[in-house]
Write a protein that holds these residues in place. Sequence first.
Motif, short mmCIF file in Angstrom:
data_model
loop_
_atom_site.label_atom_id
_atom_site.label_comp_id
_atom_site.label_asym_id
_atom_site.label_seq_id
_atom_site.Cartn_x
_atom_site.Cartn_y
_atom_site.Cartn_z
N ILE A 162 11.50 56.45 -2.76
CA ILE A 162 10.77 57.59 -3.68
C ILE A 162 11.56 58.05 -4.57
CG2 ILE A 162 9.97 59.77 -3.50
CD1 ILE A 162 8.58 58.84 -0.57
N ALA A 163 13.27 58.44 -4.33
CA ALA A 163 13.97 58.88 -5.49
C ALA A 163 14.18 57.86 -6.64
CB ALA A 163 15.39 59.15 -4.59
N VAL A 164 14.14 56.68 -6.15
CA VAL A 164 14.58 55.70 -7.25
C VAL A 164 13.32 55.55 -7.89
CG1 VAL A 164 14.65 53.17 -7.60
CG2 VAL A 164 16.19 54.06 -5.94
N LEU A 165 12.00 55.61 -7.62
CA LEU A 165 10.80 55.44 -8.32
C LEU A 165 10.73 56.71 -9.15
CD1 LEU A 165 8.26 53.75 -8.81
CD2 LEU A 165 7.19 55.35 -7.20
N THR A 166 11.10 57.79 -8.80
CA THR A 166 11.12 59.34 -9.44
C THR A 166 12.22 58.95 -10.52
OG1 THR A 166 10.48 60.52 -7.45
CG2 THR A 166 11.51 61.60 -9.34
N LEU A 167 13.43 58.48 -10.33
CA LEU A 167 14.25 58.54 -11.45
C LEU A 167 13.86 57.47 -12.55
CD1 LEU A 167 17.61 58.32 -9.41
CD2 LEU A 167 16.70 60.41 -11.04
N ALA A 168 13.12 56.17 -12.05
CA ALA A 168 12.56 55.38 -12.99
C ALA A 168 11.58 55.76 -13.89
CB ALA A 168 11.99 54.14 -12.26
N VAL A 169 10.78 56.68 -13.37
CA VAL A 169 9.73 57.12 -14.04
C VAL A 169 10.15 58.22 -15.16
CG1 VAL A 169 7.67 58.86 -14.10
CG2 VAL A 169 7.74 56.93 -12.37
N LEU A 170 11.17 59.08 -14.70
CA LEU A 170 11.82 60.24 -15.50
C LEU A 170 12.57 59.26 -16.67
CD1 LEU A 170 13.28 62.80 -13.27
CD2 LEU A 170 11.18 63.09 -14.67
N GLY A 171 13.10 58.16 -16.39
CA GLY A 171 13.83 57.62 -17.39
C GLY A 171 12.97 56.94 -18.43
N LEU A 172 11.85 56.41 -17.94
CA LEU A 172 10.85 55.81 -18.94
C LEU A 172 10.22 57.01 -19.62
CD1 LEU A 172 9.00 53.06 -16.52
CD2 LEU A 172 10.40 52.79 -18.63
N ILE A 173 9.91 58.03 -19.00
CA ILE A 173 9.56 59.30 -19.88
C ILE A 173 10.47 59.67 -21.00
CG2 ILE A 173 8.92 61.77 -19.72
CD1 ILE A 173 7.77 61.23 -17.21
N PHE A 174 11.78 59.33 -20.68
CA PHE A 174 12.96 60.07 -21.48
C PHE A 174 12.68 58.85 -22.63
CE2 PHE A 174 17.15 59.18 -22.90
CZ PHE A 174 17.53 60.49 -23.36
N ILE A 175 12.92 57.56 -22.49
CA ILE A 175 12.93 56.52 -23.43
C ILE A 175 11.84 56.52 -24.34
CG2 ILE A 175 12.63 54.15 -23.48
CD1 ILE A 175 14.24 53.75 -21.14
N PHE A 176 10.45 56.77 -23.65
CA PHE A 176 9.35 56.82 -24.69
C PHE A 176 9.20 58.05 -25.49
CE2 PHE A 176 8.28 53.20 -22.01
CZ PHE A 176 8.53 52.36 -23.02
N GLN A 177 9.90 59.13 -25.16
CA GLN A 177 9.75 60.34 -25.96
C GLN A 177 10.68 60.44 -27.07
OE1 GLN A 177 10.18 63.79 -23.30
NE2 GLN A 177 8.06 63.70 -23.15
N ASN A 178 11.61 59.47 -27.04
CA ASN A 178 12.62 59.15 -28.01
C ASN A 178 12.20 57.99 -28.89
OD1 ASN A 178 14.98 61.27 -27.65
ND2 ASN A 178 14.59 60.19 -25.73
N THR A 179 11.48 58.51 -30.08
CA THR A 179 10.77 57.44 -30.82
C THR A 179 11.07 57.26 -32.33
OG1 THR A 179 8.90 58.83 -31.58
CG2 THR A 179 8.61 57.50 -29.85
#
Length: 84
Positions: free
Chosen positions: A26-43
Amino acid sequence: MTTSEKGGSKAGKSGGRNPAFTPARIAVLTLAVLGLIFIFQNTQETEIRLLIPLVTMPLWAALLGTAVIGALCGAYAASRRRRK
């Protein structure tokens, strides 16, 4: 009547919980989702130096590429550790 006749649970099971949802996963999945949100907000476009050439590309693409390379390196290291 025994527990097997009643359809009871077997000893050694995790109390009927799904082992696919461990706290670590669950922790790894949460970090992965947060990482993807960070990536796709920097356009915005950015200049990146790839050894010698200077490349202009979206920042999200550079971040995603770096994350994929890091994940592949981590998976390779984990597989090497399991083999020993």
